[in-house]
Design a protein around this motif. Structure first.
Motif, short mmCIF file in Angstrom:
data_model
loop_
_atom_site.label_atom_id
_atom_site.label_comp_id
_atom_site.label_asym_id
_atom_site.label_seq_id
_atom_site.Cartn_x
_atom_site.Cartn_y
_atom_site.Cartn_z
N PHE A 179 0.84 -1.21 0.00
CA PHE A 179 0.00 0.00 0.00
C PHE A 179 0.87 1.25 0.00
N PHE A 180 1.91 1.21 0.82
CA PHE A 180 2.81 2.35 0.96
C PHE A 180 3.50 2.68 -0.36
N HIS A 181 3.97 1.64 -1.06
CA HIS A 181 4.71 1.86 -2.31
C HIS A 181 3.83 2.35 -3.46
N TRP A 182 2.55 1.95 -3.47
CA TRP A 182 1.68 2.27 -4.60
C TRP A 182 0.60 3.28 -4.25
N GLY A 183 0.64 3.84 -3.06
CA GLY A 183 -0.44 4.70 -2.60
C GLY A 183 -0.18 6.19 -2.72
N TRP A 219 13.47 -1.76 -2.54
CA TRP A 219 12.03 -1.57 -2.74
C TRP A 219 11.61 -0.10 -2.60
N THR A 220 11.64 0.43 -1.38
CA THR A 220 11.08 1.78 -1.16
C THR A 220 11.81 2.85 -1.95
N ILE A 221 13.12 2.93 -1.81
CA ILE A 221 13.88 3.98 -2.49
C ILE A 221 13.85 3.76 -4.00
N PHE A 222 13.91 2.48 -4.41
CA PHE A 222 13.78 2.18 -5.83
C PHE A 222 12.45 2.69 -6.37
N TYR A 223 11.36 2.44 -5.65
CA TYR A 223 10.04 2.91 -6.09
C TYR A 223 9.96 4.43 -6.15
N TRP A 224 10.50 5.10 -5.14
CA TRP A 224 10.43 6.58 -5.15
C TRP A 224 11.17 7.12 -6.39
N ALA A 225 12.32 6.55 -6.67
CA ALA A 225 13.06 6.98 -7.87
C ALA A 225 12.29 6.60 -9.14
N TRP A 226 11.66 5.45 -9.14
CA TRP A 226 10.90 4.98 -10.31
C TRP A 226 9.73 5.93 -10.58
N TRP A 227 8.98 6.29 -9.53
CA TRP A 227 7.84 7.21 -9.73
C TRP A 227 8.32 8.58 -10.19
N ILE A 228 9.44 9.05 -9.66
CA ILE A 228 9.99 10.34 -10.09
C ILE A 228 10.37 10.28 -11.57
N ILE A 256 -7.77 23.50 -8.37
CA ILE A 256 -6.60 22.86 -7.77
C ILE A 256 -7.03 21.85 -6.72
N ARG A 257 -8.02 22.22 -5.90
CA ARG A 257 -8.49 21.31 -4.84
C ARG A 257 -9.10 20.05 -5.44
N GLU A 258 -9.96 20.21 -6.43
CA GLU A 258 -10.59 19.07 -7.10
C GLU A 258 -9.53 18.19 -7.75
N PHE A 259 -8.55 18.81 -8.36
CA PHE A 259 -7.48 18.08 -9.05
C PHE A 259 -6.68 17.24 -8.06
N ILE A 260 -6.20 17.85 -6.96
CA ILE A 260 -5.36 17.15 -6.00
C ILE A 260 -6.12 16.00 -5.34
N VAL A 261 -7.36 16.26 -4.93
CA VAL A 261 -8.16 15.20 -4.30
C VAL A 261 -8.37 14.05 -5.28
N GLY A 262 -8.69 14.40 -6.54
CA GLY A 262 -8.93 13.38 -7.55
C GLY A 262 -7.71 12.55 -7.87
N VAL A 263 -6.55 13.21 -8.02
CA VAL A 263 -5.32 12.50 -8.42
C VAL A 263 -4.67 11.78 -7.24
N LEU A 264 -4.79 12.36 -6.05
CA LEU A 264 -4.09 11.82 -4.89
C LEU A 264 -4.85 10.68 -4.21
N LEU A 265 -6.15 10.87 -4.00
CA LEU A 265 -6.89 9.95 -3.15
C LEU A 265 -7.59 8.82 -3.91
N LEU A 266 -8.27 9.13 -5.01
CA LEU A 266 -9.04 8.09 -5.71
C LEU A 266 -8.17 6.96 -6.25
N PRO A 267 -7.09 7.27 -7.00
CA PRO A 267 -6.25 6.17 -7.49
C PRO A 267 -5.59 5.38 -6.36
N SER A 268 -5.24 6.08 -5.26
CA SER A 268 -4.63 5.38 -4.11
C SER A 268 -5.62 4.37 -3.54
#
Length: 506
Positions: free
Chosen positions: A133-137, A311-320, A339-351
């Motif tokens: 969850f942490f790596h993909w959230g 794992w963790t650091i590899f993922y952070w670099a991969w997402w970047i 901006i609020r609608e955008f951040i909530v939509g991109v940050l929370l729903l896919p997670s």
């Protein structure tokens, strides 16, 4: 005819040089890039963890700040796509094949080799789900969200071209960003996009081949993968030719239908009650431990630190490294949203969708492993999912839907990438010419095929992680640039926290 920028030719030359190096000297290429990756994860692990945490905090700040009311566009602009189509497109571009590829394989890997607990235990199962969850959230999507937000703000609010370099003008100056330094920034973004997508196409072809091999006994070799890539290339070229509003939109909606179908089938045929219990328990553990996990480096335990690096650091670099591609694409389809609608939509729903996905597939995989009828660890990552299906009812139906989903994700990712690469190499044009998109499409598929043939996918993946390091500083500058511009606009529009002082903007 839209002009082709210098970024196109320089990027093509660098990609070509990397591929030639990878093909003619695959072992040397993998050794060099592997050493660079190891050095960066070991020496700058602390930097990656702090950077991504700052990005998450900045996103949360924007949600609750008065500037969240600012629209990504002019006052009268409305969203170009419906909420469902918008979400489908950003999700397909952002994760796509990765969720299918790692849905069962990553939790299973963490269960066998957990970061802290003893492998194969109940604690290891909880830990496996929590770290997946942490790596993909939220952390992964925060990286995408901030890059996409900055691009969308300057592109649609300030009428700048849709280029990474254009977002840095407030901090580095217009003259520099329209000169060689700006070109270098955009070349880095293009290189990361091409290599990232080519690597994903390679993984996608391998998984489709793995599924066909497991199901129908079709050979798992380069010839079959070559045929798969050629067929998919023709399909995504047709989609790219039809444009953003048709091809990618329809494909993304198809992705969501197939993903929901596969999710529902797995939820019903898998250990349903255990899935619900693990999801509930693990979400609690994730929320409870998110701060500790965000900064965990284990500096005094070499074994634990090695796990974090891998794992963790590899993922952070991969997402970047993926953020230029995903960010530019999400920005392009997000015009008209606040901006609020955008951040909530991109940050929370896919997670949330990612959490549900891994809860279903990860829990099912670990449950099959615990049953003892089959050892899933002996299978390659691309075959794990199909091996799990084979232990469940409706196994053939599950496998067919999974292969179809990988194919549509495959096509959507490649299609989205050709669009983004077209934008980046035609001075930020919102409608890049088909000739440029097709050139990049052929280049991506060719790179993927050459690397599948030469066994250079791992080396290219290492190169992508190396490219993430300089791009991380660009992300920091993009955040500073956005903050300055939003602070100035907040004063101009009279945006305050007190409701009586708030002057509505749209």
């Amino acid at each position: 005819m839209k002009r082709i920028s210098n970024v196109f030719w320089i990027s093509m030359a660098i990609v070509l040089a990397s591929v030639i190096f990878g093909v003619t000297a695959p072992k040397s290429f993998e050794e060099v890039t592997g050493n660079i990756q190891e050095f960066l994860t070991t020496a700058f692990g602390w930097y990656y963890l702090i950077l991504v945490s700052i990005i998450v905090i900045f996103c949360i700040f924007l949600i609750f700040s008065p500037v969240g009311a600012i629209r990504l566009g002019k006052p009268g602009d409305k969203p170009e796509f419906s909420n469902v189509s918008w979400f489908a497109m950003l999700f397909s571009a952002g994760m796509g094949i990765g969720l299918v590829f790692w849905g069962a394989a990553e939790p299973l890997s963490h269960f066998v080799n957990p970061p802290l607990a003893e492998g194969g235990t109940a604690d290891a199962q909880k830990e496996a789900m929590r770290y997946t969850f942490f790596h993909w959230g939220i952390h992964a999507w925060a990286i995408y969200a901030i890059v996409a937000l900055v691009l969308a703000y300057y592109q649609f609010r300030k009428e700048e071209p849709g280029l990474i370099s254009a977002t840095l003008k407030p901090v580095l100056g217009k003259k520099r960003m329209e000169g060689p330094l700006g070109t270098a920034v955009d070349v880095l973004a293009v290189f990361a996009t091409v290599i990232g997508v080519a690597t994903t196409l390679g993984f996608g072809a391998a998984q489709i081949n793995g599924g066909l091999s497991y199901l129908f006994g079709i050979p798992n070799n380069f010839t079959v993968q070559f045929i798969i890539v050629v067929i998919v290339t023709v399909l995504f070229m047709m989609s790219a030719w039809s444009g953003l509003g048709k091809g990618i939109k329809y494909l993304s909606n198809t992705n969501m239908v197939l993903a929901i179908a596969l999710f529902a089938l797995m939820f019903i045929t898998g250990p349903t009650i255990l899935i619900l219990n693990m999801f509930t328990d693990t979400i609690g553990g994730y929320i409870q431990n998110i701060v500790q996990m965000s900064f965990r480096l284990s500096p005094l335990n070499e074994e634990h630190r090695s796990w974090i690096n891998g794992w963790t650091i590899f993922y952070w670099a991969w997402w970047i490294s993926w953020s230029p591609f995903v960010g530019i694409f999400i920005a392009r389809v997000s015009k008209g949203r606040t901006i609020r609608e955008f951040i909530v939509g991109v940050l929370l729903l896919p997670s949330l969708v990612s959490f549900l996905w891994f809860a279903v597939f990860g829990t099912s995989g670990i449950d099959v492993q615990n049953a003892g009828h089959i050892d899933l660890t002996k299978f390659a990552n691309e075959e794990v999912l199909f091996a799990i299906f084979n232990q469940l009812p409706w196994s053939t139906l599950l496998s067919i839907v999974a292969i179809a989903l990988v194919c549509t994700f495959f096509i959507t990712s490649a299609d989205s990438a050709t669009f983004v690469l077209g934008m980046q190499t035609t001075y930020g044009s919102l409608t890049p010419p088909n000739s440029v998109k097709l050139s990049w499409g052929i280049a991506q598929s060719t790179v993927a095929l050459i690397l599948l043939y030469s066994g250079g996918l791992q080396a290219l993946q290492n190169a992508l992680i190396a490219a993430a390091f300089p791009f991380s500083f660009i992300i920091l500058l993009m955040m500073v640039s956005l903050y300055r511009s939003l602070t100035k606009e907040k004063k101009e529009l009279g945006l305050y926290i007190k409701p009586n002082s708030h002057k509505k903007t749209s």
